[in-house]
Enzyme design. Structure first.
Site, short mmCIF file in Angstrom:
data_model
loop_
_atom_site.label_atom_id
_atom_site.label_comp_id
_atom_site.label_asym_id
_atom_site.label_seq_id
_atom_site.Cartn_x
_atom_site.Cartn_y
_atom_site.Cartn_z
N HIS A 19 -0.63 -25.10 19.25
CA HIS A 19 0.10 -24.26 18.63
C HIS A 19 -1.08 -23.56 17.97
O HIS A 19 -0.41 -22.46 17.40
CB HIS A 19 1.01 -24.77 17.43
CG HIS A 19 2.38 -25.23 18.09
ND1 HIS A 19 2.79 -26.28 18.77
CD2 HIS A 19 3.51 -24.54 18.01
CE1 HIS A 19 3.86 -26.23 19.06
NE2 HIS A 19 4.43 -25.36 18.62
N THR A 24 7.78 -21.99 18.57
CA THR A 24 7.16 -23.16 18.36
C THR A 24 8.22 -24.47 18.71
O THR A 24 9.50 -24.14 18.93
CB THR A 24 6.62 -23.47 16.87
OG1 THR A 24 7.89 -23.72 16.14
CG2 THR A 24 6.16 -22.20 16.38
N ASP A 25 7.73 -25.59 18.56
CA ASP A 25 8.62 -26.80 18.72
C ASP A 25 8.74 -26.96 17.15
O ASP A 25 8.14 -26.54 16.44
CB ASP A 25 8.02 -27.76 19.35
CG ASP A 25 9.01 -28.72 20.16
OD1 ASP A 25 10.13 -28.86 19.23
OD2 ASP A 25 8.78 -29.72 20.75
N TRP A 26 9.68 -28.16 17.02
CA TRP A 26 9.97 -28.63 15.72
C TRP A 26 8.89 -28.72 14.55
O TRP A 26 8.14 -29.72 14.83
CB TRP A 26 10.76 -29.54 15.73
CG TRP A 26 11.58 -30.39 14.69
CD1 TRP A 26 11.10 -31.32 13.72
CD2 TRP A 26 13.04 -30.14 14.30
NE1 TRP A 26 12.16 -31.29 12.73
CE2 TRP A 26 13.22 -30.81 13.27
CE3 TRP A 26 14.02 -29.08 14.85
CZ2 TRP A 26 14.52 -30.66 12.57
CZ3 TRP A 26 15.00 -29.25 14.31
CH2 TRP A 26 15.43 -29.66 13.21
N ASP A 29 6.29 -27.44 14.16
CA ASP A 29 4.99 -27.40 14.53
C ASP A 29 3.95 -26.54 13.84
O ASP A 29 2.52 -26.73 14.02
CB ASP A 29 4.76 -27.46 16.16
CG ASP A 29 5.05 -28.69 16.71
OD1 ASP A 29 4.43 -29.69 16.12
OD2 ASP A 29 5.75 -28.84 17.77
#
Ligand code: BGC
Length: 787
Positions: A303, A325-327, A329
């Site tokens: 990220h 983004t992912d959770w 992140d």
């Protein structure tokens, strides 16, 4: 005197106040009206997005880049818990939309599936407010991974690993098409699927979310999924399509420890050879969005990696869509990975690396920090505009401005018989017969069957994670109408012929690892009156870190059950219902037949029963190498030194790579014979292709499907070549006695590899082409470098 003065003064203030409010409203009107005018104009999507962008304040722009989870705006104790039945909390909703101008919402509430009516009610409320206040619809996203995860009554297909085992891209396309329809029927236009990470490490708890270990198979299945979700022309204005989100870019699943989100060490040459092509193909296939790998590669959290997110993804691959983004992140850059000493610094790093939208998901700090960062000149307005424009374009493409949510009766085929049939067909084609000594299978009608094991009578284990909830632990609550293995076998073979004793059970409402009610003696007793034992072992449902594992062997209790069953002397059919290949080498020899069903979904029990009775002929093939030992994990496309045979008169270095079952393996109730391999040329130029023909004959007595797999081995190259590589495949159907000639066109450039300079190169030299037991050597006559 004072008093007198006060009255006119108050009056003036009041006039000023009303005047200001009216002016503000007028300005708002002016600002908002043109959005609908822009939408109704004949401008291109690009131009519309540009014009909308110009109307937005910095706060509104940053809001578009923010995504929160649904629990944040529902009534309930706190952001993590919602009241039941769920209702939106008007105050919190207004805070999210009016104050923070949030552009996207994801997920469900209380981590639980909802009815389509509920989804429609919730989403229409959100959209009505967003349209009224900002004039820009909210983009709602969910993980509809093997069906529409969070909608009651949705159709559940096998998980990706099972879909890969079908080796039938058309089934993948069809499955994605149905999932797109049912997701849209739930008023949701954005799907965080497919997973295009590589399942190359048997330990990784998300291997079942992938299409397996091979990059070509993954690429083919990934393209099919994009076509199913978005349609062949990626026309998202089609109300039956969703925006796909390919994930998790890049190198996720390559963790050294095999545990989720722990560091990966991936040389770029390996990253490009085995991990990048599935993403490149999906981007070329037009996927509209991409999610980022939550992990760390070579010490840098992805990220925060400008090289991967901007140089590689944007400049080199030419990706034009939205990067999410992912959770949590961005928070993780500070909290977990320690590359940012404050949360604000984390936001700066991620946005400057190339993130367009933050899956925050529990608070609004991201928006505050980002506004500050822009005002301080730490994040440029150009970066913000670029991100927001992409998000607006996506919303335009999806037709959300014109129609922020559908009406529920627009989707009459939700959960229809035809959808069910497609899921059932996929489950049938995924089932992989790994062993069938003395043709024990198919079983004859009238056989007395004992069904046992923790996976025998569970809908949760058939489905796995991302089913009605994140970890799949609520499956039993929603899947009562479908058949477990036990129920399906009973209905196929007759109640009087089928008995059940669990022996070992999972705690179905509990944690993934918990096993309970161990009573093996009772099963041994029950086995006495049966002809065959159907031993259903594997894993309970899980995903992500919850599924981390210290030991790849199948659990001790299950092994004990297997050994006790073998000791009865009755023939045992081992059914493997598991997300990853748990080791069975300790008792494999004692099993007469082995059937891998992966995580086949709600129709998995029925599909298996129909195969056990011989109504269908198994045709699945393993999409990964099934390991034999914990210290011998690997892939079929390993380097030669990973699997050396003992040489005559030399010590045995134990450096072979023994697999329990190899990649691409799967038996049938019939037999196939290959012959007449023919290459159109024995020498080709890098710009040429070779036509390859092979004859396949069904030499058994029943109809069957066969996957014709073409592998090529580069004999010598400047970079140690992989052992062999899958380059083509085709699934065919043959009646008993029938033969077919299968033709492949293999372009020379498909044999290129990533060279020392990290660019693709095709070198001159000999290649061995192999299809089943047939092989031929051909030559590439010149070298070619690719840009
Ligand atoms: C997972 C993603 C998923 C996201 C949203 C994350 O924890 O890694 O695959 O899309 O949550 O639910």
């Amino acid at each position: 005197m004072k008093k007198k003065l006060i009255i006119p003064f108050t009056g003036i203030l009041l006039i000023l106040f009303f005047w200001k409010t009216t002016i503000t409203q007028a300005i708002e009107q002016v600002r908002k009206e043109p959005i609908s005018e822009i939408i109704n104009s004949n401008d291109s999507v690009e131009k519309k997005a540009e014009r909308i962008l110009q109307k937005l304040t910095l706060e509104e722009k940053v809001g578009q880049m923010a995504q929160i989870t649904l629990d944040v705006i529902t009534k309930g104790e706190n952001v993590y818990v919602s009241d039941e039945p769920i209702t939106l909390d008007q105050k919190l909703l207004e805070e999210a939309i009016i104050k923070y101008k949030i552009g996207s919402v994801l997920n469900t509430a209380n981590n639980k599936a909802r009815s389509r009516e509920k989804w429609n009610e919730v989403i229409s409320q959100i959209q009505d407010l967003a349209m009224y206040e900002i004039g820009i619809p909210v983009l709602y996203g969910v993980d509809a991974m093997h069906g529409t995860t969070y909608t009651e009554g949705a159709t559940f297909f096998p998980q990706q690993i099972g879909m890969a085992a079908t080796w039938n891209p058309e089934l993948v396309r069809k499955g994605a098409e149905i999932t797109a329809y049912e997701t849209r029927a739930s008023s949701i236009p954005w799907n965080f699927s497919p997973v295009l990470d590589m399942g190359r490490n048997a330990l990784w708890p998300r291997i079942w979310e992938t299409y397996g270990e091979d990059v070509y198979l993954t690429t083919q299945m990934g393209e099919a999924a994009i076509n199913g979700y978005e349609g062949i022309n990626n026309d998202l204005s089609n109300p039956n399509k969703v925006a796909a989100c390919i994930k998790h870019f890049l190198g996720y699943g390559a963790e050294k420890s095999g545990k989720d989100r722990t560091p990966a060490y991936l040389p770029e040459i390996e990253l490009r050879e085995h991990y990048l092509p599935s993403y490149k193909a999906a981007i070329d296939a037009g996927a509209h969005t991409i999610m980022i790998n939550s992990g760390i590669i070579n010490g840098t959290p992805v990220h925060a990696d400008y090289k991967l997110l901007t140089e590689l993804l944007r400049h080199e691959l030419g990706f034009k869509g939205v990067v999410v983004t992912d959770w949590a992140d961005i928070e993780n850059l500070h909290q977990r990975d320690k590359v940012a000493d404050t949360q604000k610094e984390a936001v700066k790093k991620a946005i400057n690396a190339g993130i367009d939208m933050s899956m925050i998901p529990y608070n609004f700090k991201f928006t505050e920090y980002l506004i500050e960062l822009v005002n301080e000149g730490e994040v440029s307005m150009t970066r913000i505009d670029e991100a927001v424009k992409r998000i607006i374009k996506l919303k335009l493409h999806l037709g959300l401005f014109e129609k922020p949510y559908p009406s529920i009766d627009e989707y009459p085929n939700f959960g229809s018989k035809a959808h069910e049939k497609a899921a059932y067909d996929a489950a049938v084609e995924s089932i992989t017969l790994l062993k069938n000594k003395e043709n024990l299978l198919p079983l004859k009608m009238g056989t007395k069957i004992l069904v046992t094991g923790p996976n025998a009578h569970s809908m949760r284990t058939l489905n796995g994670g991302w089913t009605y909830s994140w970890q799949g632990e609520k499956v039993e609550e929603f899947a009562q109408d479908y058949n477990t293995i036990y129920e399906a076998v009973q209905s196929k073979f007759g109640k009087e012929n089928v008995t059940y004793a669990a022996g070992v059970e999972y705690n179905h409402y509990g944690q993934y690892h918990e096993e309970m009610n161990i009573d093996i003696d009772a099963v041994v007793e029950a086995a006495k009156s049966s002809d065959v034992i159907l031993l259903c072992l594997g894993e309970n449902s899980y995903t992500e870190s919850v599924g981390n594992l210290h030991d790849l062997y199948i659990s001790q209790n299950q092994r004990a059950l297997a050994e006790a069953m073998a000791a009865t002397g009755k023939p045992v059919v081992l059914i493997l219902n598991e997300g990853r290949p748990r080791l069975i080498s300790q008792f494999n020899v004692e099993m007469k037949a082995i059937v891998q069903i992966y995580l086949p979904g709600n129709y998995g029990g029925d599909a298996l029963a129909s195969i056990l009775i011989g109504e269908h002929n198994p045709s699945g093939k393993l999409p990964y190498s099934y390991p034999m030992y914990p210290n011998a994990l690997g892939n079929y496309d390993h380097k030669p030194s990973e699997a050396q045979e003992k040489m005559e008169g030399m010590y045995d270095y134990n450096s072979s790579l023994p697999f329990q079952f190899p990649f691409g393996f799967g038996l049938s109730y019939t037999t196939f014979e290959y012959s007449d391999l023919l290459l159109s040329k024995k020498e080709i130029d890098p710009n040429e292709s070779v036509m390859v023909q092979v004859k396949v004959k069904n030499t058994g007595s029943v109809e069957g499907k066969e996957v014709v797999q073409l592998y090529v081995k580069d004999l010598y190259a400047s970079i140690t070549p992989d052992n062999k590589r899958l380059r083509k495949f085709e699934k065919i159907n043959l009646k008993a006695g029938e033969s077919k000639v299968v033709t492949f066109k293999l372009k020379a450039e498909e044999l290129a590899f990533v060279g020392e300079d990290l660019k693709k190169i095709l070198e001159k030299g000999d290649f061995k082409l192999m299809i089943a037991d047939q092989s031929e050597v051909f030559r590439v006559t010149n070298m070619k470098r690719y840009q």
